[in-house]
Write a protein that holds these residues in place. Structure first.
Motif, mmCIF file in Angstrom:
data_model
loop_
_atom_site.group_PDB
_atom_site.id
_atom_site.type_symbol
_atom_site.label_atom_id
_atom_site.label_comp_id
_atom_site.label_asym_id
_atom_site.label_seq_id
_atom_site.Cartn_x
_atom_site.Cartn_y
_atom_site.Cartn_z
ATOM 1 N N PRO A 583 -5.625 -10.864 -3.673
ATOM 2 C CA PRO A 583 -5.148 -9.507 -3.349
ATOM 3 C C PRO A 583 -3.694 -9.526 -2.867
ATOM 4 O O PRO A 583 -3.258 -10.465 -2.194
ATOM 5 N N TRP A 586 -0.141 -5.273 -0.002
ATOM 6 C CA TRP A 586 -0.405 -3.838 0.201
ATOM 7 C C TRP A 586 -1.850 -3.460 -0.091
ATOM 8 O O TRP A 586 -2.261 -2.324 0.168
ATOM 9 N N GLU A 587 -2.641 -4.396 -0.627
ATOM 10 C CA GLU A 587 -4.060 -4.112 -0.907
ATOM 11 C C GLU A 587 -4.977 -4.517 0.242
ATOM 12 O O GLU A 587 -6.158 -4.168 0.236
#
Length: 886
Positions: A583, A586-587
């Motif tokens: 990931p 920002w996830e």
């Protein structure tokens, strides 16, 4: 390829780094560890330029071309494509400690290393680059080439006094592994003219580019590694009847568990707390720069969040979100790790000044107080009573609202008791006058007294909830109390007391306000809401509206921009490393797992709940373990041999830079804040002392002309991130992918320096002299035209004779003991008969007969009268030709 050519300030020694650009994702750096002269580096780059051209003699795009000139390397970083190099392209001098310059980064440049032909593009690379550049390196990042900013002055000067014999024996074996045949070139032939320098490892907690340098730390020479700190640095000049005393404030922000206000609270699993800042105030006599001959003093204090697992939920959009304790910690595991770190760095006693509210209608801040008391009580039961953690709770908000109590008076009492317990650092023994007439408070002073002066043992740790407004005022009061002791120890005041509304305290208060504003902007998103004047209840009515605006600014920053800033800090510090197939930054729903390592893997070793300190720490208390001369600490030091007259250790060359064209307007020590120019009232009256109490409305800023000029001057002194950056130096010292800046077309750039901020123009300066220079009747209260009486003249004559006879005695003793004049080129001669506290004069070196003959021959040669060459001259010339060309 890229070629990085680095030089010393005098441009007499060079090193070259070769960076391979053919690797798409790996960093390949070759350092030959050879020291080049200017001639050698020109020849090397000339050959490279020739070899890289398509045709002999062809000029243009082929060959070597300059990419950028820089002042240092911040580091190397990689996201999803290849590596970038981050370079410092502009700098500004902010302070000077014993001739060692401290610079603020003004501008940086990021260069992508791999060639376009081998570049493998990734769609998310640009977004990561934007997040990384969100950390503004031009706001409050500092570095020094020759002074270790990550350690305190006490540590740096204590390391210098370590017995050299033990260090030399331990480093002889390890030196052979990374032995550089060029480093000690020419030293063996000089007999005893070599001197040893000690280089210590930086304290990683306060270094912000540690992860960026990790990729090259073990492959390049240490001269390439430039460690930067984040926080604040300010310096002002206190003039005591013309005697220059430099007051410096350095704040180091911790890079562990770093972040913004509501997103980083409490501590992580390793004992690192949020908003942890170490503030050091350094005072020294600027008339003597050398660390060995000068007078230096420092005092250190710390601020940091309450060391517990706690947080505040900001999803509710409330100005004061409720405080929640995230994990139960009955054995104070996190607090134990935190205080263990403090014992290692500062020694004992550790004093906690807790400023959070004690009485509240709804339980809010009191939750933290109760948990902290329980943790300290638990930890203290296993410590020896003399080294127990001291806990001082004081509800500052309650005292501020009360009309009967004076907040600063109560804080002053706390400050006195704290400074008496910890003491402070000074690198000289007690002055003779304080031994003859000791002050009562001086005899009660704590710390650790050694033959060379005093050491600070222990530290004050101040906290409120945010560690911003209340904490800054409390730290200012403790700093003001310590400043009085520091001035007294250097023999500058007769009692260790300083009063408000004196020029000295006004200057110190302005430094602390700049310091508080800067730290508050970094963590809270706005400047200070409550200042020292607010707690003194002398703030103007306009301050109220400013406070409201700062509160709104802080709220807006916390609600909307803090999350992006937190992501940038996580990426910059290497807490998050972008990886293909995982990931993106920002996830992630939260960064909790990045900062708490124990959530991802269980540690194999469990610390004891009773013996919670590191082995060996208690044995050396009250001294800090980091400053003790043990084998573990000696491994952190590197010893290097220099020639006695090497430019690298010549403080005169480093500070005065005789090889550069300079002007008074550009001189840092003249442009800095000055107590006489900026704080002394226009009408000096009888006493120009900076320790005289002035009226609250009297200030030197009225001397600086009209209102716009005054505001300009205040802006120029501010170093907070919101202040506009003044002009800075252009880079000249090193270059990349170029011919090293040594071509004739670039030689002019060496002496070019843009003029720093001037405090006033010439018109204002003339006003100052008109106002300050007054008649002797106005200044001294007596007219000097009256003839002195015979008795006064007799006393004065006797005084002069005593001084002259003392002077003769000193000179004769100096001449008898200095047989080898070249061993000390500049001789400092004490004028006073007391060896412990005196003023020095400089005696120029004497030239021997042979030198005078050479000089006369040189003069005659200039007039055309050549001396006949002797046999020795021919022999020397033949040797030179053989060594140079054959």
């Amino acid at each position: 390829r890229y070629f990085l050519v680095g030089s010393n300030p005098a441009e007499t020694k060079y090193r070259v780094l070769k960076i391979d650009r053919t690797e798409p994702k790996d960093l390949v750096i070759i350092d030959d560890k050879h020291v080049y002269t200017q001639q050698e580096v020109r020849e090397l780059l000339g050959r490279l330029d020739l070899g890289n051209r398509t045709k002999i003699g062809q000029k243009g795009s082929s060959g070597l071309s300059r990419a950028v000139s820089a002042f240092g390397i911040v580091g190397f970083v990689r996201f999803l494509e290849g590596y970038y190099i981050v370079l410092i392209t502009k700098r500004r001098k902010m302070a000077d400690i014993g001739g060692h310059a401290i610079y603020k980064i003004e501008d940086t440049n990021m260069i992508y290393i791999p060639n376009d032909s081998v570049r493998v593009t990734h769609p998310d690379e640009a977004r990561y680059l934007r997040i990384f550049q969100n950390v503004d390196l031009s706001s409050n990042f500092y570095f020094s080439y020759s002074y270790d900013l990550s350690h305190s002055l006490q540590y740096n000067l204590t390391v210098l006094r370590m017995p050299l014999e033990t260090l030399k024996t331990e480093t002889t074996q390890t030196r052979q592994e990374s032995f550089d045949i060029f480093e000690d070139e020419g030293l063996s032939t000089q007999g005893g003219s070599g001197v040893f320098g000690i280089c210590s490892k930086p304290y990683e907690k306060y270094v912000w580019n540690g992860k960026l340098l990790e990729a090259v730390k073990n492959t390049v020479h240490r001269d390439w590694l430039l460690y930067i700190i984040h926080g604040f640095c300010g310096q002002s000049k206190l003039l005591i009847y013309g005697h220059p005393i430099y007051v410096t404030l350095i704040a180091r922000r911790s890079s562990k568990f770093a972040g913004t206000r509501f997103l980083k609270r409490g501590a992580n699993c390793e004992g690192d707390v949020a908003n942890e800042v170490e503030t050091e105030q350094i005072l020294y006599d600027a008339s003597v720069m050398s660390f060995s001959a000068g007078s230096y003093s420092s005092y250190v204090q710390v601020r940091g969040s309450v060391p517990l697992y706690w947080s505040q939920d900001i999803s509710t959009m409330m100005p004061k979100p409720p405080i929640t304790l995230d994990q139960a910690d009955p054995f104070a595991h996190v607090a134990a790790l935190h205080f263990d770190q403090m014992f290692q760095r500062f020694g004992s006693p550790i004093i906690i000044l807790n400023l959070v509210k004690e009485r509240e209608k709804r339980k809010h801040e009191r939750i933290l107080s109760e948990e902290l008391v329980a943790a300290v009580t638990y930890l203290n039961q296993f410590l020896p009573p003399e080294h127990a953690i001291i806990y001082i709770p004081w509800d500052m908000a309650k005292y501020t609202k009360s009309k009967l109590c004076n907040v600063l008076d109560r804080l002053n009492v706390i400050a006195e008791s704290v400074v008496k317990k910890t003491g402070f650092f000074v690198n000289r023994p007690d002055s003779y006058c304080s031994i003859l007439r000791p002050d009562e408070k001086w005899n009660e002073l704590g710390g650790y007294v050694v033959s060379t002066g005093r050491l600070q043992t222990g530290v004050l740790r101040t906290n409120c909830v945010d560690c911003l407004d209340r904490t800054n005022t409390a730290q200012f009061m403790v700093g003001k109390c310590a400043l009085a002791y520091q001035l007294y120890s250097l023999g500058l005041i007769d009692k260790p007391n300083l009063q408000f509304d004196t020029d000295a305290v006004r200057l110190f208060e302005e430094l602390y306000e700049d310091h508080g504003d800067t730290l508050s902007l970094q963590y809270g998103g706005s400047q200070l809401v409550h200042r020292v004047k607010t707690y003194r209840k002398i703030a103007p009515w306009t301050q109220h509206s400013k406070d409201i605006m700062q509160t709104l600014s802080r709220y807006y920053s916390n609600a909307f921009s803090d999350a992006d800033r937190q992501d940038s800090i996580n990426l910059f510090l290497g807490v998050f490393k972008p990886t293909e197939g995982k990931p993106h930054l920002w996830e992630l729903p939260t960064d909790f797992y990045l900062h708490h390592k124990n959530t991802l893997s269980l540690s194999q070793t469990r610390r004891s709940y009773t013996y919670w300190w590191t082995t060996g720490v208690l044995k050396h208390l009250p001294l800090p373990f980091d400053e003790v001369a043990c084998a573990e600490n000696r491994r952190k030091l590197t010893v290097k041999k220099f020639h006695k007259y090497d430019e690298e250790i010549d403080i005169h060359n480093e500070f005065f830079r005789p090889y550069e064209l300079s002007s008074f307007d550009e001189t840092f020590c003249l442009a800095m804040t000055n107590s006489t120019r900026d704080f002394m009232p226009k009408n000096v009256g009888i006493d120009p002392s900076p320790f005289t109490v002035r009226k609250p409305d009297e200030t030197g800023k009225s001397v600086l002309g009209n209102k716009s000029n005054r505001e300009e001057t205040v802006l120029q002194r501010k170093t907070a991130a919101s202040a506009p950056p003044p002009p800075s130096e252009e880079a000249v010292s090193s270059s990349s992918e170029d011919d090293s800046g040594t071509d004739k077309e670039d030689e002019g750039a060496v002496s070019q320096r843009s003029t720093p901020v001037k405090v006033t123009d010439t018109g204002d300066n003339t006003k100052i002299t008109e106002n300050v220079v007054q008649s002797t009747k106005d200044v001294y209260g007596v007219s000097l035209s009256d003839v002195p009486s015979e008795d006064d003249l007799a006393i004065y004559t006797r005084f002069v004779q005593l001084g002259q006879s003392q002077h003769k005695q000193d000179k004769s003793s100096q001449q008898s003991c200095s047989k080898h004049q070249l061993d000390r080129v500049i001789n400092l001669i004490p004028i006073s008969s007391f060896s412990q506290d005196n003023i020095y004069e400089v005696q120029p070196p004497r030239a021997d007969r042979k030198s005078i003959e050479i000089f006369h021959a040189h003069i005659q040669a200039g007039r055309g009268n050549m001396q006949p060459l002797g046999k020795d001259d021919f022999f020397m010339y033949r040797e030179y030709i053989r060594n140079r060309y054959m």
